[in-house]
Design an enzyme around this catalytic site. Sequence first.
Site, mmCIF file in Angstrom:
data_model
loop_
_atom_site.group_PDB
_atom_site.id
_atom_site.type_symbol
_atom_site.label_atom_id
_atom_site.label_comp_id
_atom_site.label_asym_id
_atom_site.label_seq_id
_atom_site.Cartn_x
_atom_site.Cartn_y
_atom_site.Cartn_z
ATOM 1 N N ASP A 91 0.763 -1.185 -0.112
ATOM 2 C CA ASP A 91 0.147 0.035 -0.015
ATOM 3 C C ASP A 91 0.823 1.322 -0.022
ATOM 4 O O ASP A 91 1.829 1.526 1.064
ATOM 5 C CB ASP A 91 -0.839 -0.110 1.315
ATOM 6 C CG ASP A 91 -1.902 1.097 1.126
ATOM 7 O OD1 ASP A 91 -1.793 2.136 0.540
ATOM 8 O OD2 ASP A 91 -2.947 1.216 1.997
ATOM 9 N N ASN A 118 3.202 4.082 -11.745
ATOM 10 C CA ASN A 118 1.909 4.089 -12.434
ATOM 11 C C ASN A 118 0.937 4.165 -11.467
ATOM 12 O O ASN A 118 -0.196 4.763 -11.915
ATOM 13 C CB ASN A 118 1.840 2.846 -13.395
ATOM 14 C CG ASN A 118 0.580 2.770 -13.856
ATOM 15 O OD1 ASN A 118 0.084 3.668 -14.960
ATOM 16 N ND2 ASN A 118 -0.012 1.695 -13.296
ATOM 17 N N TYR A 182 -6.388 15.166 -7.411
ATOM 18 C CA TYR A 182 -5.434 14.527 -8.342
ATOM 19 C C TYR A 182 -4.601 15.339 -9.069
ATOM 20 O O TYR A 182 -3.361 14.862 -9.386
ATOM 21 C CB TYR A 182 -6.764 13.830 -9.069
ATOM 22 C CG TYR A 182 -6.049 12.896 -10.660
ATOM 23 C CD1 TYR A 182 -5.336 11.914 -10.124
ATOM 24 C CD2 TYR A 182 -6.002 13.583 -11.589
ATOM 25 C CE1 TYR A 182 -4.905 11.105 -11.365
ATOM 26 C CE2 TYR A 182 -5.667 12.967 -12.759
ATOM 27 C CZ TYR A 182 -4.948 11.397 -12.532
ATOM 28 O OH TYR A 182 -4.378 10.971 -13.599
ATOM 29 N N LYS A 186 -0.242 15.396 -9.927
ATOM 30 C CA LYS A 186 0.469 15.261 -11.311
ATOM 31 C C LYS A 186 1.181 16.210 -11.530
ATOM 32 O O LYS A 186 2.242 16.283 -12.224
ATOM 33 C CB LYS A 186 -0.839 14.901 -12.197
ATOM 34 C CG LYS A 186 -1.643 13.731 -12.069
ATOM 35 C CD LYS A 186 -0.487 12.363 -12.228
ATOM 36 C CE LYS A 186 -1.403 11.200 -12.153
ATOM 37 N NZ LYS A 186 -0.347 9.974 -12.137
#
Length: 287
Positions: A91, A118, A182, A186
């Site tokens: 995890d 990824n 999110y 990135k």
Amino acid sequence: MRTSIKLVLTSVVVAFLAVQWTTPRLNAESLKGARVLVTGASTGIGEQIAYHYARSNAQIVITARREHVLQQVAEKCLSLGAQKAVYIAADMANETDPDEVVNFALDKLGGLDYLVLNHIGSSPFSMWDGDLEHTRWLMKVNFFSYIQMAWKALTSLEESKGSLVVVSSLLGKMPSPFVAPYTSTKFALNGFFGALQHELAMKKSNVSISIVTLGLIDTESAMDKVRGITSVPAYPAEEAALNIIVAGATRQSEAFYPWFTHIAAATREWFPSITNYFVRTSYSYTP
Ligand code: NDP
């Protein structure tokens, strides 16, 4: 306005041709026996990345949280031709797991030629509601674990003249509504690994870093979020995975899939108002 549209169209054509002419091609032989660690490989793009490496007869370690799914993916990798396929459940929100996964891969493979980062933690597709706890957790999974694993693997990659591949998103170049946490993770990845690319080049390191920018890809988790909300086309995970592998194998510092994400990112820089207009109107939303 008219000049802007002409400029955008000309740029689209020029960029398309440039991408077609300059994209390096993959020599699949070069991946035979390569020692690879792929994260987030139980499903989606990561699973497809593992299968492509397997078809090229690579030696693969895969990781994600769900052990029983990893076991099935590893078995399929072996049936597709992988020289080795082992898995470790981990995890990435856990502080010690990123190091343990790299140690496991080094131990099982005797070194690393490719580290493909990824994985992502699940996050809601909704307006920002002030949930700091979730954002902190997502930063751990999507960002801190990436830099921790990269650092841990760097010595081995240096020895093998290896490649580090970071799977990023158009949303790491172009902020978008409904995904503020999110998007932030990135942007952080692009900033960090962009800086590391400079530092490795300045140190004349053997290690290449490829940052791959993806548009919307048809994985189950992505489709579940955007179905009925956007008309943006989704591209196949298998092809996205192949582009990610090619970027690493050919040591491209930046790669884009599908090709027009490159234009979208550039257009946002050059014409922010027009781009923002299109971004906001591409979603069906009524307050
Ligand atoms: P998926 O949600 O399909 O898969 C995510 C993977 O990460 C799974 O293997 C999951 O497995 C694993 N994972 C989730 N949480 C954790 C955790 N806490 N620790 C370790 N592993 C975890 O993602 P996609 O395949 O859609 O995306 C792959 C990459 O592509 C991501 O980096 C994403 O940002 C990028 N991308 C995807 C786009 C898309 O439209 N699909 C668009 C742009 C970029 P498990 O549940 O077993 O842990």
